[in-house]
Design a protein around this motif. Structure first.
Motif, short mmCIF file in Angstrom:
data_model
loop_
_atom_site.label_atom_id
_atom_site.label_comp_id
_atom_site.label_asym_id
_atom_site.label_seq_id
_atom_site.Cartn_x
_atom_site.Cartn_y
_atom_site.Cartn_z
N GLU A 242 0.72 -1.01 0.25
CA GLU A 242 -0.33 0.09 -0.11
C GLU A 242 1.08 1.43 0.27
O GLU A 242 0.88 2.52 -0.68
CB GLU A 242 -0.79 -0.22 1.23
CG GLU A 242 -1.65 -1.13 1.16
CD GLU A 242 -2.47 -1.48 2.46
OE1 GLU A 242 -2.96 -0.35 3.16
OE2 GLU A 242 -3.67 -2.05 2.56
N THR A 243 2.50 1.38 0.66
CA THR A 243 2.73 2.13 0.69
C THR A 243 3.46 2.46 -0.69
O THR A 243 3.30 3.31 -1.17
CB THR A 243 3.70 2.34 2.02
OG1 THR A 243 3.55 2.00 2.97
CG2 THR A 243 4.68 3.16 2.33
N ALA A 245 2.62 1.76 -3.35
CA ALA A 245 1.49 1.90 -4.44
C ALA A 245 0.90 3.49 -4.43
O ALA A 245 1.46 4.18 -5.71
CB ALA A 245 0.09 1.47 -4.41
N ALA A 246 1.39 3.91 -3.24
CA ALA A 246 0.30 5.33 -2.85
C ALA A 246 1.64 5.75 -3.57
O ALA A 246 1.25 7.33 -4.29
CB ALA A 246 0.46 5.68 -1.53
N SER A 247 3.10 5.73 -2.64
CA SER A 247 4.36 7.14 -3.37
C SER A 247 3.70 6.78 -4.73
O SER A 247 4.77 8.03 -5.85
CB SER A 247 5.51 6.69 -2.52
OG SER A 247 5.46 6.20 -1.83
N GLN A 249 1.42 6.42 -7.35
CA GLN A 249 0.61 7.12 -7.33
C GLN A 249 0.65 8.47 -7.49
O GLN A 249 0.60 9.33 -8.10
CB GLN A 249 -0.90 6.26 -6.66
CG GLN A 249 -1.31 5.39 -7.20
CD GLN A 249 -2.26 4.99 -6.46
OE1 GLN A 249 -2.35 5.57 -5.10
NE2 GLN A 249 -2.62 3.23 -6.25
N LYS A 250 1.18 9.13 -5.90
CA LYS A 250 1.87 10.25 -5.88
C LYS A 250 2.77 11.21 -7.31
O LYS A 250 2.04 11.79 -7.42
CB LYS A 250 1.63 10.59 -4.62
CG LYS A 250 2.29 12.49 -4.33
CD LYS A 250 2.35 12.11 -2.83
CE LYS A 250 2.62 13.29 -2.14
NZ LYS A 250 3.33 13.73 -1.26
N GLU A 256 -1.58 0.04 -8.49
CA GLU A 256 -2.42 -0.36 -7.86
C GLU A 256 -1.96 -1.39 -6.50
O GLU A 256 -1.07 -2.19 -7.15
CB GLU A 256 -3.81 -0.97 -8.76
CG GLU A 256 -4.76 -0.01 -9.08
CD GLU A 256 -5.58 0.70 -8.26
OE1 GLU A 256 -5.35 0.29 -7.05
OE2 GLU A 256 -5.74 1.79 -8.95
#
Length: 717
Positions: A242-243, A245-247, A249-250, A256
Motif C-alpha cells: 500500500e505504501t 503504490a501510494a508513493s 500514484q503520488k 495498484e
C-alpha cells in the motif's frame, strides 16, 4: 485424432518446432508412461500435456491450485480451437453442472480443477465416468513438505494412482531441488517415473541487484524508462504494498496494490485490470501472480529480499514468458536479511524446518551479494552447470571493482567497540561522520576518539560499506537488541591488523544512472523507429479486439508475436502464418484484421520511391489487379516492367491470394512454353535463359514465368 505432435503444435499453437525436451516428454506421455517435468516459468510446460490431450482419446484432467491460471489457460485454449473448461468455486452451481455434463459426454479435451474441488462432493467418483486418459499435476512441488509452497490438500493426490493405475500421470513444476523432486515422485506414487529437467536458463531475463537505499526514487527512474510496459513490484508485507503504490500514484504512475487482506471483489478487479492491460503496475505480496499466464509482463521488481531461491526464480519468471527481453531487479540491504531471520525465528516451524529455512535464506543472500555472474549462481542452485558468464546481468555488464578497505573497516569496528556495542546503523554513521545531533550529544558520543574519523565519506557510502562488512561476517547484528552491531572474533582480527578486508567500491545512484545511460544507443535507426511505431499500433489493435472479446490481450497474440509482426510486416496469409505463435485458428480469427492494419500503416508511412513494409510492393500490385486493370495498365501505373508485375502476381498466388493465373496467358502460348519446358526438364526456379533461347526469344520472361507457375500449380493438383 489423426494428427501428429508437430502438426498439433503448428495448427493449435502456431509454432514450427518444439523447445528442448518437449517432444520427448510428449512421446513419453503418449506411450502411457508417467513422468516428472521440471521447466522454468515460461519454459513451455503446458504444451507438454496440452498436445497429448489433443492427440489422445478421452479427457485430460489438469490439477492446479490456481484459479487465475485455469481461467487464463482455458481462454487461450478456446481461442486456439481446443475444447477446454475449468471447475472451481468461481462458477455457479448451474455452470459447474454444465461442465461436468460436458466432461461426461466427451465434449471436453481438457478439464482444469483444483485439488480441493477434486476431492469434494462426488467429483472424484465422477472421474470413473469421464474416460480420463491423462492426469496432469501442475505446481507439483506443492505436494512436498520440502518444497517452498507446500499445500496439505495436495497430499490427497496419492489416491490417483491407487484408483487409476492405468492412467498416466505427468507432474510439472518450475522449481524443485533434488530433495523436493524425490519427494514429489514418492508422494504421487510414481517413484520409477522418468524425470525430465529442462534448462533453467532464461537468457531473455536481465538480472540486476541494486542497493536498498532510495528504493522509491530508483523505481520511479526505472518506470520512466519502461513507460507503458506491464510489470510487478513484489513487497514483503501488505502495508508495504500500500505504501509503495501510494508513493508511485503520488508521482503520477498508474499503480495498484494487491494483497490477501483486500476484499475478494477488489482483488479480482485489480487482477483483471492488470491482465487486460488497463493498469501497468501492480504492487503486491507474493500471493499475486501465482499461475497468471500473462505473457507480456516486461519486468519484475523485488522491493524486499525473497525467502529462498526457488521463490525468487519463480517470481522473476513471471516476466518475459513470451521470450522477449525483460528486466528483473532485486533491492537488497542487510535489514532484509534481519527481517527474514526474525520471521523464521518467530514462526511456529519445528527446529529442523527453521534450520532448512535459514539455509535457503543464506543461499538467497549469497546470490544478492555475489560479485560473479548472477545467472551462474542461479543455475548452479538447480544443479545446472554453466561454462561461461551470461553477459546479461549487472555483474557481467559492470564488473565489480574491489579495493583494500581495511582502514574503513577498522574505523567502523572501532566505533562499535567504543560505544560498547550498543549502536545501530544510523547512530554509527552519525558518529563516524561527526554529526552533532541531539542523540549524539545526549550519549556523549561526540567525545569518542572515533567521532568524525569518517567525515570524508557521505552517509550513503558508509551505509553501503557497513552493509558489506556485515554481510562479509566481520561483524554481527543483534536484532533482539534494537539491531545494534556486535563484534566477533573476525572483528578483532581486523581491528588488530591480523586480517585484511576487501570491499566492492561504492557507486552512487547518479553515477550508476550515468553509466547505464552511456551504454544505451544514442539514437535509434530509422527502421527500428518504424518497427516500434508499428508495434504500438498493433498493440492498440490487439487491446481493442481483446476488450470486445472479454479476454486478456495476450490471449489474442503475445508481445513476442506482435514484435515479430512489426519486424517482418506480413501482408499475406502465408507470411502471417509464418510468424511464430500464429496457428490456423488464430489466423482465422484475427489474421486478416492485422494484415489490414499493417498495410494501412505502411501506406500512411510510405513516401514516393520508398518501401517501409516488406511485401508492400506486392500489395500495391494486388490492389490494382483487384480493381480490374490489365497487366499492361498495372505496369504503366506502377512504372514497372510487365515481367515484374507477373512476378508479383505469381508470388501473391503462392502466398494464398485468389488469382487465376491461367486466365492471364493465352492457351496456345501456354502449351508451347510448357512443351518446351518438358523437353528441357526445366523448372521455374532454374535459370530461364536456355528455355528463352529454345523458344527463339519469341516469348518474354514474364510469359515464361507465368506458364511455368501455372504448370507447377496444375501438377501440384
Amino acid at each position: 485424432m489423426s494428427i501428429n505432435k508437430e502438426q498439433a503444435l503448428k495448427q493449435y499453437f502456431g509454432y514450427d518446432s518444439f523447445r528442448p525436451q518437449q517432444a520427448e516428454i510428449i512421446d513419453t506421455v503418449m506411450a502411457g508412461n508417467d513422468c516428472l517435468v521440471l521447466m522454468p516459468t515460461g519454459g513451455g510446460k503446458s504444451v507438454c500435456f496440452q498436445i497429448p490431450a489433443i492427440m489422445r482419446e478421452g479427457l485430460t484432467v489438469v490439477i492446479s491450485p490456481l484459479i487465475a491460471l485455469m481461467k487464463d489457460q482455458v481462454e487461450a485454449l478456446r481461442v486456439n480451437g481446443v475444447n477446454a473448461a475449468f471447475l472451481n468455486s468461481s462458477l455457479s452451481g448451474a455452470e459447474q453442472d454444465q461442465v461436468m455434463w460436458q466432461a461426461k459426454i466427451g465434449e471436453l479435451k481438457l478439464l482444469y480443477i483444483a485439488p480441493e474441488r477434486l476431492f469434494s462432493g462426488n467429483t472424484f467418483e465422477f472421474l470413473r465416468e469421464w474416460n480420463v486418459s491423462l492426469f496432469a499435476i501442475d505446481e507439483s512441488h506443492c505436494i512436498s513438505s520440502w518444497g517452498h509452497d507446500f499445500r496439505p490438500e495436495y497430499r490427497q493426490l496419492s489416491a490417483l494412482k491407487k484408483y487409476f493405475p492405468e492412467v498416466p500421470v505427468i507432474a510439472l513444476t518450475a522449481t524443485a531441488d533434488r530433495v523436493t523432486r524425490r519427494d514429489i515422485l514418492k508422494q504421487i506414487g510414481i517413484e520409477e517415473a522418468q524425470t525430465f529437467i529442462a534448462s533453467f536458463d532464461r537468457p531473455n531475463l536481465s538480472l540486476n541487484v541494486l542497493p536498498g537505499r532510495g528504493r522509491i526514487q530508483q523505481i520511479q527512474t526505472f518506470l520512466k524508462k519502461h513507460n507503458g510496459q506491464a510489470g510487478i513490484i513484489y513487497c514483503l508485507s501488505r502495508k508495504g504494498t500500500e505504501t509503495v503504490a501510494a508513493s508511485l500514484q503520488k508521482a503520477g504512475f498508474e499503480a495498484e496494490f494487491y494483497h490477501a487482506g483486500l476484499p475478494s471483489e477488489k482483488r479480482s478487479k485489480v487482477q483483471e485490470q492488470f491482465l487486460r492491460d488497463d493498469i501497468q503496475v501492480i504492487v503486491a505480496t507474493v500471493a499475486f501472480g501465482m499461475g497468471i499466464d500473462k505473457s507480456n509482463v516486461r519486468w519484475v521488481i523485488h522491493y524486499n529480499l525473497p525467502s529462498n531461491v526457488e521463490s525468487f526464480y519463480q517470481e522473476i519468471g513471471r516476466a518475459g514468458r513470451d521470450g522477449s527481453p525483460s528486466d528483473t531487479v532485486l533491492f537488497y540491504s542487510y535489514m532484509d536479511i534481519i527481517t527474514r531471520q526474525e520471521m523464521i525465528a518467530n514462526s511456529d516451524q519445528s527446529e529442523e524446518q527453521k534450520e532448512l529455512l535459514n539455509a535457503k535464506l543464506n543461499r538467497m543472500k549469497q546470490y544478492a551479494e555475489a560479485d560473479i555472474c548472477r545467472r551462474r549462481i542461479l543455475l548452479s542452485y538447480f544443479n545446472e552447470a554453466v561454462e561461461q558468464d551470461c553477459g546479461n546481468c549487472d555483474v557481467c555488464r559492470n564488473p565489480r571493482s574491489r579495493f583494500d578497505a581495511t582502514v574503513i573497516a577498522q574505523k567502523a569496528l572501532s566505533g562499535i567497540a567504543r560505544t560498547k556495542e550498543k549502536v545501530a546503523m544510523g547512530m554509527l554513521i552519525d558518529i563516524l561522520r561527526g554529526s552533532k545531533n541531539k542523540n549524539i550529544l545526549q550519549y556523549g558520543y561526540d567525545q569518542l576518539p572515533t567521532f568524525g574519523v569518517g567525515r570524508d565519506m557521505r552517509s550513503e557510502e558508509w551505509a553501503e560499506y557497513i552493509s558489506q562488512l556485515l554481510n562479509s561476517g566481520v561483524m554481527d547484528i543483534a536484532y533482539d537488541e534494537a539491531h545494534s552491531f556486535k563484534l566477533n572474533p573476525a572483528s578483532n582480527q581486523v581491528l588488530y591488523g591480523k586480517r585484511k578486508v576487501e570491499l566492492v567500491r561504492f557507486i552512487s545512484l547518479s553515477e550508476r544512472k550515468a553509466k547505464e545511460e552511456a551504454q544505451l544507443p544514442k539514437e535509434k535507426p530509422k527502421q527500428e523507429i518504424i518497427r516500434d511505431a508499428l508495434f504500438e499500433r498493433l498493440r492498440t489493435l490487439r487491446k481493442q479486439i481483446s476488450d470486445r472479446m472479454g479476454v486478456p490481450p495476450y490471449v489474442v497474440f503475445t508481445d513476442a508475436t506482435l514484435s515479430e509482426m512489426a519486424q517482418k510486416r506480413p501482408v499475406s496469409e502465408a507470411q502471417m502464418k509464418a510468424v511464430s505463435g500464429i496457428g490456423t485458428e488464430r489466423f482465422r480469427n484475427y489474421g486478416e484484421t492485422f494484415i489490414k492494419e499493417i498495410v494501412d500503416f505502411a501506406r500512411e508511412n510510405t513516401k514516393p520511391g520508398t518501401r517501409v513494409a516488406k511485401g508492400m510492393t506486392y500489395i500495391e500490385t494486388w490492389d490494382l489487379f483487384k480493381a480490374g486493370y490489365s497487366l499492361k495498365v498495372i505496369a504503366e501505373k506502377r512504372d514497372l516492367n510487365p515481367v515484374t508485375i507477373i512476378s508479383h502476381l505469381v508470388k501473391l498466388k503462392e502466398d494464398g491470394h485468389d488469382i487465376n493465373l491461367k486466365a492471364l496467358i493465352d492457351p496456345a502460348v501456354y502449351k508451347i512454353i510448357v512443351t518446351a519446358a518438358q523437353e528441357m526438364s526445366i523448372r521455374r526456379d532454374e535459370p530461364l535463359k536456355p528455355l528463352f533461347e529454345l523458344l527463339n526469344e519469341k516469348y518474354d520472361y514474364g510469359q515464361i514465368k507465368l506458364a511455368l507457375a501455372v504448370w507447377e500449380e496444375e501438377r501440384g493438383n
